[in-house]
Design an enzyme around this catalytic site. Sequence first.
Site, PDB file in Angstrom:
ATOM      1  CB  THR A 135      44.422  36.391  49.582  1.00 53.12           C
ATOM      2  OG1 THR A 135      45.210  37.351  48.875  1.00 53.12           O
ATOM      3  CG2 THR A 135      45.306  35.233  50.002  1.00 53.12           C
ATOM      4  CB  VAL A 155      39.031  47.093  37.528  1.00 57.47           C
ATOM      5  CG1 VAL A 155      39.262  46.695  36.086  1.00 57.47           C
ATOM      6  CG2 VAL A 155      40.355  47.138  38.269  1.00 57.47           C
ATOM      7  CB  CYS A 211      46.436  44.425  43.233  1.00 57.54           C
ATOM      8  SG  CYS A 211      44.696  44.535  42.795  1.00 57.54           S
ATOM      9  CE  LYS A 217      47.190  43.328  37.182  1.00 57.68           C
ATOM     10  NZ  LYS A 217      47.322  44.764  37.129  1.00 57.68           N
ATOM     11  NE  ARG A 238      31.865  49.162  44.720  1.00 54.04           N
ATOM     12  CZ  ARG A 238      32.999  48.475  44.776  1.00 54.04           C
ATOM     13  NH1 ARG A 238      32.969  47.185  44.623  1.00 54.04           N
ATOM     14  NH2 ARG A 238      34.133  49.076  45.009  1.00 54.04           N
ATOM     15  CG  PHE A 264      48.706  46.401  32.936  1.00 53.50           C
ATOM     16  CD1 PHE A 264      49.500  45.558  33.703  1.00 53.50           C
ATOM     17  CD2 PHE A 264      48.249  45.945  31.710  1.00 53.50           C
ATOM     18  CE1 PHE A 264      49.840  44.284  33.247  1.00 53.50           C
ATOM     19  CE2 PHE A 264      48.581  44.676  31.244  1.00 53.50           C
ATOM     20  CZ  PHE A 264      49.375  43.843  32.014  1.00 53.50           C
ATOM     21  CG  LEU A 265      43.085  50.814  36.462  1.00 54.33           C
ATOM     22  CD1 LEU A 265      43.026  51.350  37.873  1.00 54.33           C
ATOM     23  CD2 LEU A 265      41.742  51.004  35.797  1.00 54.33           C
ATOM     24  CB  ALA A 266      48.251  52.906  39.256  1.00 54.77           C
ATOM     25  CG  ASP A 318      28.556  45.092  41.517  1.00 57.11           C
ATOM     26  OD1 ASP A 318      29.741  45.354  41.275  1.00 57.11           O
ATOM     27  OD2 ASP A 318      28.177  44.459  42.526  1.00 57.11           O
TER      28      ASP A 318
END
Length: 447
Positions: A89, A11, A271, A215, A37, A157-159, A32
């Site tokens: 989670t 994201v 997600c 969301k 990365r 909301f991007l996929a 980051d």
Amino acid sequence: MKICCIGAGYVGGPTMAMIAQKCPDIEVAVVDLNEARIAAWNSDALPVYEPGLQELVEQRRDKNLFFSTEVKKHIKAADVIFISVGTPTKSYGIGAGQAAELGYVEGCARMIAEVCEGPKIVIEKSTVPVRTAELIKSVFEGYEKGHLFEILSNPEFLAEGTAVSDLENPDRVLIGGDSTETGQKAVQTVVDIYNRWVPRENIITTNVWSSELSKLVANAFLAQRVSSINAISAVCEASGADVDEVANAIGKDSRIGPKFLKSSVGFGGSCFQKDILNLVYLCEHFGLRDVAEYWRQVIKINDYQRKRFTQKVIHSLYNTLQGKRVAVLGFAFKKDTNDTRESAAIYICRDLLEEGADIVVYDPQVPAEEIKALTSDKVQIASSAEEACDGAHAALVLTEWDAFKELDYSAIYQSMVKPAHIFDGRNILDLDALETIGFKAYGIGKA
Ligand SMILES: NC(=O)C1=CN([C@@H]2O[C@H](COP(=O)(O)OP(=O)(O)OC[C@H]3O[C@@H](n4cnc5c(N)ncnc54)[C@H](O)[C@@H]3O)[C@@H](O)[C@H]2O)C=CC1
Ligand SMILES: O=C(O)[C@H]1O[C@H](OP(=O)(O)OP(=O)(O)OC[C@H]2O[C@@H](n3ccc(=O)[nH]c3=O)[C@H](O)[C@@H]2O)[C@H](O)[C@@H](O)[C@@H]1O
């Protein structure tokens, strides 16, 4: 204006690249802690595969888009700080297996509070449980710096696979903020950033809690559609109906709509499951047990769909896979991404290994080491679909990569052990044509 985004993931990287592209006067730093990365974001091989992303990043990198491990320096310099770290989670303790692990978000809040001396807008970009802004606020207050920060919610909301076009042309942008004067001023600052390319009527402003909850609800509704059509696929197989025909027929109803009705081996991705579990946990926390149970069913059907697929493979191969070569075509959780998180392929491969199958995987984007780490060292990796299928008893299409539609299935059939079985877990192949070649061909929700 200076923006800092904490978290250079799926994201943070693409979202900030789009802001940098659309706002050349704004300096955007994506930071980051993960050095490898950041090095990859600064190289020709970005850590995230998305169509159009490499070009987008190259256009702005080192002009007004920077990728850095100097987290504190960029946080301190920024006017607007996005928090875009993982919220997986929880795997232990209270809420394990359901609640969101907010440790990374809290870590960001602490770091922001430690280093900042002037006013900032802090934005939750990560998907978080409703009322997480309260947690962030309380951390800031613990450092006696509550007055410096306005906390907003701006979920993404991007996929994956369509991230660049989703960011360029979003259905909507959602910004939640406090109704106070300073809260609304902060909301306006963020509205003005997006409004450089998103029409104002597509930018929705709400209170913080509505934004956070929307969301989770959006993902829950999307996943529910997939589980609904997958549940119907089982009815189709039992009754002789065809799930694609049913999806087309119901999707023509403008109240239902045609999107997100593709039956499959089950949804994957980092997600959907996590966010529904999060919603379930919240419902239980609020004492809404029946509501929690309602949403839990979406995940149960997804587990059922994956198992159903595996069972069909085993049953069709005469109830034994011992020593049989099974070609797995596609390992990513959907096409056009290198992301494997929660991919149905992981679970299906593990179950087939338990049955003694010799698995050979081909995926055009997922690295071999990653496939092995998620399954077993025993899994072989092929460098093409043809190589994977050579000598196989069965081929399983688990990701809908476009290239799989174009393969020379006659040649593949020749190279396989007979009877040659093909299981299309994405309903992208012409089963009749495959049967004509000689395959025993199976789809999802096809009699
Ligand atoms: N992957 C997706 O398509 C979407 C994800 N989301 C949400 O966005 C959030 C981020 O997701 P991804 O980008 O997929 O995660 P990711 O795991 O790809 O990236 C998160 C990054 O944050 C970094 N990080 C963690 N703590 C840090 C700290 N204190 N300082 C600096 N860096 C830190 C990690 O090293 C990692 O590189 C999650 O809440 C997710 O639910 C929302 C929409 C789409
Ligand atoms: O919060 C997130 O992470 C994101 O989750 C999803 O995006 P993503 O998981 O990247 O991809 P989707 O296109 O939603 O697909 C999810 C899974 O459902 C499956 N799917 C999707 C659609 C469908 O009709 N059938 C189906 O099986 C896909 O193959 C995939 O495994 C949402 O679509 C995004 O809006 C959201 O921002």
